[in-house]
Design a protein around this motif. Structure first.
Motif, PDB file in Angstrom:
ATOM      1  N   SER A 189       0.854  -1.182   0.000  1.00 35.64           N
ATOM      2  CA  SER A 189       0.000   0.000   0.000  1.00 35.64           C
ATOM      3  C   SER A 189       0.888   1.229   0.000  1.00 35.64           C
ATOM      4  O   SER A 189       2.065   1.177   0.387  1.00 35.64           O
ATOM      5  N   ASP A 190       0.324   2.340  -0.473  1.00 38.02           N
ATOM      6  CA  ASP A 190       1.063   3.602  -0.516  1.00 38.02           C
ATOM      7  C   ASP A 190       0.066   4.746  -0.362  1.00 38.02           C
ATOM      8  O   ASP A 190      -0.635   5.113  -1.309  1.00 38.02           O
ATOM      9  N   GLY A 191       0.011   5.299   0.856  1.00 36.47           N
ATOM     10  CA  GLY A 191      -0.956   6.337   1.177  1.00 36.47           C
ATOM     11  C   GLY A 191      -0.742   7.659   0.471  1.00 36.47           C
ATOM     12  O   GLY A 191      -1.615   8.530   0.521  1.00 36.47           O
ATOM     13  N   ARG A 192       0.392   7.823  -0.204  1.00 39.92           N
ATOM     14  CA  ARG A 192       0.602   9.061  -0.972  1.00 39.92           C
ATOM     15  C   ARG A 192      -0.425   9.204  -2.087  1.00 39.92           C
ATOM     16  O   ARG A 192      -0.679  10.324  -2.558  1.00 39.92           O
ATOM     17  N   TYR A 193      -1.014   8.080  -2.505  1.00 43.30           N
ATOM     18  CA  TYR A 193      -1.942   8.098  -3.637  1.00 43.30           C
ATOM     19  C   TYR A 193      -3.400   7.998  -3.198  1.00 43.30           C
ATOM     20  O   TYR A 193      -4.262   7.652  -4.000  1.00 43.30           O
ATOM     21  N   ARG A 194      -3.683   8.332  -1.948  1.00 47.87           N
ATOM     22  CA  ARG A 194      -5.039   8.156  -1.425  1.00 47.87           C
ATOM     23  C   ARG A 194      -6.076   9.005  -2.156  1.00 47.87           C
ATOM     24  O   ARG A 194      -7.256   8.646  -2.182  1.00 47.87           O
ATOM     25  N   ASP A 195      -5.658  10.125  -2.748  1.00 47.90           N
ATOM     26  CA  ASP A 195      -6.624  11.001  -3.407  1.00 47.90           C
ATOM     27  C   ASP A 195      -6.985  10.552  -4.819  1.00 47.90           C
ATOM     28  O   ASP A 195      -7.830  11.168  -5.465  1.00 47.90           O
ATOM     29  N   GLU A 217      -5.033   8.186 -13.867  1.00 45.66           N
ATOM     30  CA  GLU A 217      -3.939   7.894 -12.938  1.00 45.66           C
ATOM     31  C   GLU A 217      -4.089   6.511 -12.325  1.00 45.66           C
ATOM     32  O   GLU A 217      -3.109   5.777 -12.160  1.00 45.66           O
ATOM     33  N   HIS A 221      -1.291   3.391 -12.654  1.00 42.79           N
ATOM     34  CA  HIS A 221      -0.752   2.670 -11.498  1.00 42.79           C
ATOM     35  C   HIS A 221      -1.149   1.193 -11.542  1.00 42.79           C
ATOM     36  O   HIS A 221      -0.349   0.319 -11.187  1.00 42.79           O
TER      37      HIS A 221
END
Length: 323
Positions: A189-195, A217, A221
């Motif tokens: 997981s990578d919370g930088r991409y939550r938006d 986007e 990914h």
């Protein structure tokens, strides 16, 4: 000797109501051609008024138990992957436990959106390997139609409701890549991409909210990360894409499925595709596709499968298992 989590039964459930692309054409500014070209989706199922996620999950669980020739008393645990619970709490899993009349064991939910099922399978595998449970019902169930903004043509045409379930059982094995059962998994997981993919509601707003997505986007990914995680999981199991009988991907979008298979070097004749019939059912899509694939006669005992998924978070991962 080692312990493997082996599939004993599989089942799924789809609500009766079918919403076709033609019906959506009459409601919003879209077309059957636009939807098919961008997603491969032809129809989706929508839960009836009063039909909850737990209802769908229970029906799928009952189908998996029947396929295995077992009853609820044979089960030690229930794990439900969902982002659309009936209530904030208790868990959907505990509601299914009650609906099945299962008074033993334990039940809990996992939330990793569309990747939820690979996270749930990995949890079940760990519990079985460590002796926490012998038999685990792993269910993916969603009513995503209730998160849709039905004026947003870029998202509302993509999602549907449904549920799928596997019954996993502990079995002794040789500890080799030829074993039946779950052989490896890979989670990220990578919370930088939550938006990029989220619902604009919750306790912070006091509203359920609607799904919001930056489609281009997410597509970029997805193709990159899904192929990578599948390769990693196969390598962990000492296997390669050439060993794979079937890729059973998260059924989000046909273009993502095709592009991921190409990156893996696997032909579409070795990919189970069901997205055209039910759209993106989030955490339900992998078990649903496994159930349909078995019913079609595609998936047979001994086949090596790779399942992979990506969802909001971003969260993504894969599981390698031999049927």
């Amino acid at each position: 000797m080692t312990i493997r989590a082996v599939v004993r039964g599989v089942g799924h459930y789809l609500p009766d109501r079918i919403v076709t692309n033609a019906e959506l054409e009459a409601r919003i500014d879209t077309s059957d051609e636009w939807i098919r070209t961008r997603s491969g989706i032809e129809r989706r199922h929508v839960a009836a008024d009063g039909q909850m996620t737990s209802d769908l999950a229970t029906r799928a669980a009952q189908a998996a138990l029947a396929d295995a020739g077992m009853v609820p008393a044979d089960v030690d645990a229930i794990i439900v992957a969902t982002s659309t619970p009936d209530l904030t709490f208790p868990s959907v899993a505990s509601m299914v436990q009650g609906a099945l009349g299962m008074t033993q064991g334990f039940a809990f939910d996992v939330q990793a959106v569309c990747a939820g099922y690979v996270f749930a399978l990995t949890n079940a595998d760990a519990m079985i390997r460590t002796g926490q449970a012998r038999r685990v019902l792993v269910i993916g169930a969603e009513t995503f139609s209730r998160l849709m903004d039905w004026t947003d043509r870029t998202t509302c045409v993509l999602f549907g409701d449904g549920a799928g379930a596997l019954l996993l059982e502990a079995q002794e094995a040789e500890g080799l890549p030829t074993d039946r059962g779950i052989l490896s998994s890979d989670l990220h997981s990578d919370g930088r991409y939550r938006d990029l993919l989220y619902v604009d509601g919750g306790t912070s707003t006091g509203m359920t909210g609607h799904l919001r997505m930056q489609g281009k986007e997410v597509f970029r990914h997805a193709v990159e990360k899904l192929a990578e995680t599948a390769h990693t999981a196969l390598a962990k199991a000492g296997l390669t894409p050439d060993d794979v009988a079937w890729i059973v991907p998260h059924q989000a979008n046909l273009r993502i499925i095709v592009a991921t298979a190409q990156r893996m070097g696997v032909g579409m004749d070795r990919v189970v595709v069901t997205v055209q019939d039910h759209g993106n059912t989030s955490a339900a899509s992998i078990p649903l596709a496994l159930s349909v694939g078995k019913a079609r006669g595609q998936i047979k005992q001994g086949d090596l499968l790779v399942t992979e998924a990506i969802g909001g978070g971003l969260a993504w991962g894969s599981v390698v298992l031999r049927w």
